[in-house]
Design a protein around this motif. Structure first.
Motif, PDB file in Angstrom:
ATOM      1  N   ALA A 193       0.827  -1.206   0.000  1.00 58.92           N
ATOM      2  CA  ALA A 193       0.000   0.000   0.000  1.00 58.92           C
ATOM      3  C   ALA A 193       0.863   1.258   0.000  1.00 58.92           C
ATOM      4  N   THR A 194       1.904   1.264   0.825  1.00 57.02           N
ATOM      5  CA  THR A 194       2.790   2.431   0.906  1.00 57.02           C
ATOM      6  C   THR A 194       3.532   2.647  -0.409  1.00 57.02           C
ATOM      7  N   SER A 195       4.023   1.574  -1.003  1.00 57.46           N
ATOM      8  CA  SER A 195       4.770   1.684  -2.258  1.00 57.46           C
ATOM      9  C   SER A 195       3.877   2.165  -3.395  1.00 57.46           C
ATOM     10  N   VAL A 196       2.655   1.642  -3.460  1.00 58.35           N
ATOM     11  CA  VAL A 196       1.723   2.048  -4.517  1.00 58.35           C
ATOM     12  C   VAL A 196       1.324   3.504  -4.339  1.00 58.35           C
ATOM     13  N   ALA A 197       1.003   3.905  -3.089  1.00 56.78           N
ATOM     14  CA  ALA A 197       0.624   5.301  -2.835  1.00 56.78           C
ATOM     15  C   ALA A 197       1.760   6.246  -3.202  1.00 56.78           C
ATOM     16  N   SER A 198       2.986   5.856  -2.882  1.00 50.27           N
ATOM     17  CA  SER A 198       4.138   6.700  -3.191  1.00 50.27           C
ATOM     18  C   SER A 198       4.372   6.781  -4.694  1.00 50.27           C
ATOM     19  N   ALA A 199       4.270   5.640  -5.372  1.00 51.98           N
ATOM     20  CA  ALA A 199       4.511   5.618  -6.823  1.00 51.98           C
ATOM     21  C   ALA A 199       3.458   6.423  -7.574  1.00 51.98           C
ATOM     22  N   LEU A 200       2.204   6.343  -7.108  1.00 51.40           N
ATOM     23  CA  LEU A 200       1.117   7.077  -7.771  1.00 51.40           C
ATOM     24  C   LEU A 200       1.046   8.539  -7.338  1.00 51.40           C
ATOM     25  N   GLN A 201       1.818   8.888  -6.271  1.00 43.11           N
ATOM     26  CA  GLN A 201       1.663  10.202  -5.627  1.00 43.11           C
ATOM     27  C   GLN A 201       0.190  10.406  -5.279  1.00 43.11           C
ATOM     28  N   TYR A 256       2.255   0.817  11.961  1.00 48.16           N
ATOM     29  CA  TYR A 256       1.629   1.558  10.861  1.00 48.16           C
ATOM     30  C   TYR A 256       2.206   2.960  10.728  1.00 48.16           C
ATOM     31  N   LEU A 257       2.630   3.538  11.853  1.00 48.63           N
ATOM     32  CA  LEU A 257       3.173   4.896  11.809  1.00 48.63           C
ATOM     33  C   LEU A 257       4.389   4.985  10.897  1.00 48.63           C
ATOM     34  N   GLN A 258       5.259   3.963  10.912  1.00 43.37           N
ATOM     35  CA  GLN A 258       6.461   4.006  10.080  1.00 43.37           C
ATOM     36  C   GLN A 258       6.105   4.043   8.590  1.00 43.37           C
ATOM     37  N   HIS A 259       5.014   3.367   8.228  1.00 47.81           N
ATOM     38  CA  HIS A 259       4.590   3.376   6.821  1.00 47.81           C
ATOM     39  C   HIS A 259       3.978   4.726   6.442  1.00 47.81           C
ATOM     40  N   CYS A 260       3.235   5.319   7.372  1.00 47.28           N
ATOM     41  CA  CYS A 260       2.660   6.642   7.113  1.00 47.28           C
ATOM     42  C   CYS A 260       3.761   7.678   6.917  1.00 47.28           C
ATOM     43  N   VAL A 261       4.775   7.615   7.762  1.00 43.14           N
ATOM     44  CA  VAL A 261       5.902   8.551   7.650  1.00 43.14           C
ATOM     45  C   VAL A 261       6.633   8.347   6.323  1.00 43.14           C
ATOM     46  N   LYS A 262       6.866   7.100   5.969  1.00 40.42           N
ATOM     47  CA  LYS A 262       7.556   6.810   4.705  1.00 40.42           C
ATOM     48  C   LYS A 262       6.766   7.343   3.514  1.00 40.42           C
ATOM     49  N   ALA A 263       5.436   7.139   3.531  1.00 43.20           N
ATOM     50  CA  ALA A 263       4.598   7.624   2.434  1.00 43.20           C
ATOM     51  C   ALA A 263       4.646   9.148   2.342  1.00 43.20           C
ATOM     52  N   CYS A 264       4.529   9.820   3.498  1.00 39.76           N
ATOM     53  CA  CYS A 264       4.544  11.283   3.498  1.00 39.76           C
ATOM     54  C   CYS A 264       5.877  11.818   2.979  1.00 39.76           C
ATOM     55  N   SER A 266       7.633  10.451   0.865  1.00 37.85           N
ATOM     56  CA  SER A 266       7.706  10.125  -0.567  1.00 37.85           C
ATOM     57  C   SER A 266       6.723  10.939  -1.401  1.00 37.85           C
ATOM     58  N   GLY A 267       6.031  11.890  -0.771  1.00 37.15           N
ATOM     59  CA  GLY A 267       5.156  12.774  -1.545  1.00 37.15           C
ATOM     60  C   GLY A 267       3.669  12.569  -1.355  1.00 37.15           C
TER      61      GLY A 267
END
Length: 449
Positions: A193-201, A256-264, A266-267
């Motif tokens: 989910a994090t990778s897809v959200a980041s790739a799609l912005q 889950y917080l670590q994934h939220c931070v990573k996504a943010c 990443s844009g």
């Protein structure tokens, strides 16, 4: 009964409208924990996601399957193995993961295919498409532990996903990826989910989990003085993450917080952690001002600023109810467009929640603060104070020595903030000529130090 329902429904529906407009054509990536499906939450969640999609939101749904895989393993007499918070996927676990993923995909597709009369799905047509959009690589051997068929995301097919979403379909992804040689790897829902959200912005990454959100003091139970943080700026989230122990289980605060931070980072501007235990949690998080879980943002969403012409619609929508009940004098759209540069607004996530205008009378070294309005949704949270202080700053910068207001109902609010009542004859000549003597507005003045 009908009149009571109308009284509550109409204001609520109007309050939701700005979010409907804002989120149209935006992309949400929703990470659904397998525990939510095991808890029987899928039917209602499917209804809510179908409703959100019908309002123009593009949705990528990534499902998890931890409890389902563990159930398959138990049935085969095989114990689940983890290390570093990641499943060790041997041949048996890979078979169980493939079986669980296949079964869950059928269940999810069936949930989005329901259309019984008198349900939120009546008349809906949700096309669910899934496929091999994730390229993966093996985790490999870490600290002497061979993770075998467990993998990490190597690449996301953003072009393929975008085409699916542009067709009006919902994209469903299982936590699986494939190598260029065709080998399957078991991934985690959270990483996919994090990778897809980041790739799609994507505009939002939303985790529907067993965790209610992030608390100010995560080591203490929730209470009135230790509530869920509804909004965490990225810097605060990073600091909290650095203070927490490593996350190995979904129940760990950092998981889950670590994934939220990573996504943010990443844009992805907004990442959410919300509880699936609350019915309608995703609707409450997306369409209600304060939400229900924790939102990590890479900026402070609430901004106090001077208005732009694009804000005129939001200002009109904010002040209209107060004009109708006589609290404010009616202003035309033309007038507000002409005077837009005189307005100060509080905007949150694209929605105007407070405003006021400063009309200067330099010949009298004073200015009128007009149309001070705070949305009922946020009254009592200090937005009126913020706008007043900004208006005072603008007045001082313009060389004015005082500001004044005309009011019929809120005199005490202004008196508490340093205003004093004066006779209408005090008004500057230009303003006195426009004073409505029939309305009998109180005139209150505040001197600026």
């Amino acid at each position: 009964m009908t009149s009571v329902f109308n009284f509550t429904f109409v204001p609520w529906f109007r309050s939701v409208a700005p979010y409907i407009h804002k989120f149209r054509n935006q992309t949400f990536v929703v990470g659904l924990a397998g525990e939510a499906i095991a808890a029987g939450k899928l039917p209602n969640l499917a209804q809510d996601l179908a409703m959100i999609q019908s309002m123009g939101v593009k949705i990528v749904l990534v499902h998890g399957f931890r409890p389902q895989v563990n159930e398959q393993l138990k049935a085969k007499g095989h114990a689940p193995k983890y290390s570093h918070g990641i499943r060790i996927t041997d041949e048996v676990a890979l078979d169980c993961a493939q079986e669980a993923a296949g079964q869950l995909r059928y269940e999810i597709e069936a949930a989005f295919s329901q259309g019984l009369p008198n349900t939120p799905m009546a008349g809906s047509t949700v096309r669910v498409i899934s496929g091999n959009f994730i390229t993966a690589r093996p985790v490999g051997i870490v600290d002497g532990v061979d993770f075998q068929h467990s993998g990490l995301v190597r690449k996301v097919d953003t072009g393929g996903i975008t085409r699916v979403l542009d067709m009006g379909a919902m994209l469903l992804l299982s936590p699986f990826g494939f190598s260029p040689t065709g080998e399957a790897f078991n991934l985690t829902m959270e990483e996919v989910a994090t990778s897809v959200a980041s790739a799609l912005q994507a505009d939002k990454l939303i985790f529907l989990t067993e965790v209610p959100g992030i608390r100010t003091r995560p080591d203490e139970p929730e209470s009135e003085d230790n509530p869920i943080d509804t909004e965490l700026p990225l810097a605060v989230a990073e600091k909290l993450l650095a203070e927490l122990p490593a996350a190995n289980r979904p129940s760990d605060t950092a998981f889950y917080l670590q994934h939220c931070v990573k996504a943010c980072k990443s844009g992805v501007e907004r990442s959410h952690i919300i509880p699936f235990a609350v019915d309608g949690a995703i609707l409450l998080e997306v369409y209600v001002h304060d939400g229900i879980g924790t939102m990590v943002v890479d900026e402070k969403l609430e901004s106090l600023r001077e208005a732009l012409v694009d804000d005129v619609g939001g200002i009109l929508q904010l002040i209209e109810p107060f004009e109708k009940d006589g609290t404010l004098v009616k202003r035309s759209r033309t007038e507000i467009e002409r005077d837009a540069n005189l307005y100060t607004v509080v905007e949150h996530d694209g929605v105007i929640f407070a405003c006021a205008a400063l009309y200067p009378y330099p010949e009298a070294q004073t200015g009128e603060m007009a149309a001070l309005t705070v949305s009922p949704q946020v009254q009592g949270q200090g937005d009126g104070e913020k706008v007043l202080k900004r208006i005072e700053q603008r007045a001082r910068a313009a060389g004015l020595q005082s500001i004044f207001v005309l009011t019929t109902r809120t005199m005490h609010w202004f008196i508490k903030r340093g205003f004093m009542q004066v006779d209408p004859e005090w008004l500057p000549e230009a303003r006195k000529r426009k004073y409505n003597w029939d309305r009998k507005s109180q005139v209150l003045v505040k001197k600026l130090g």
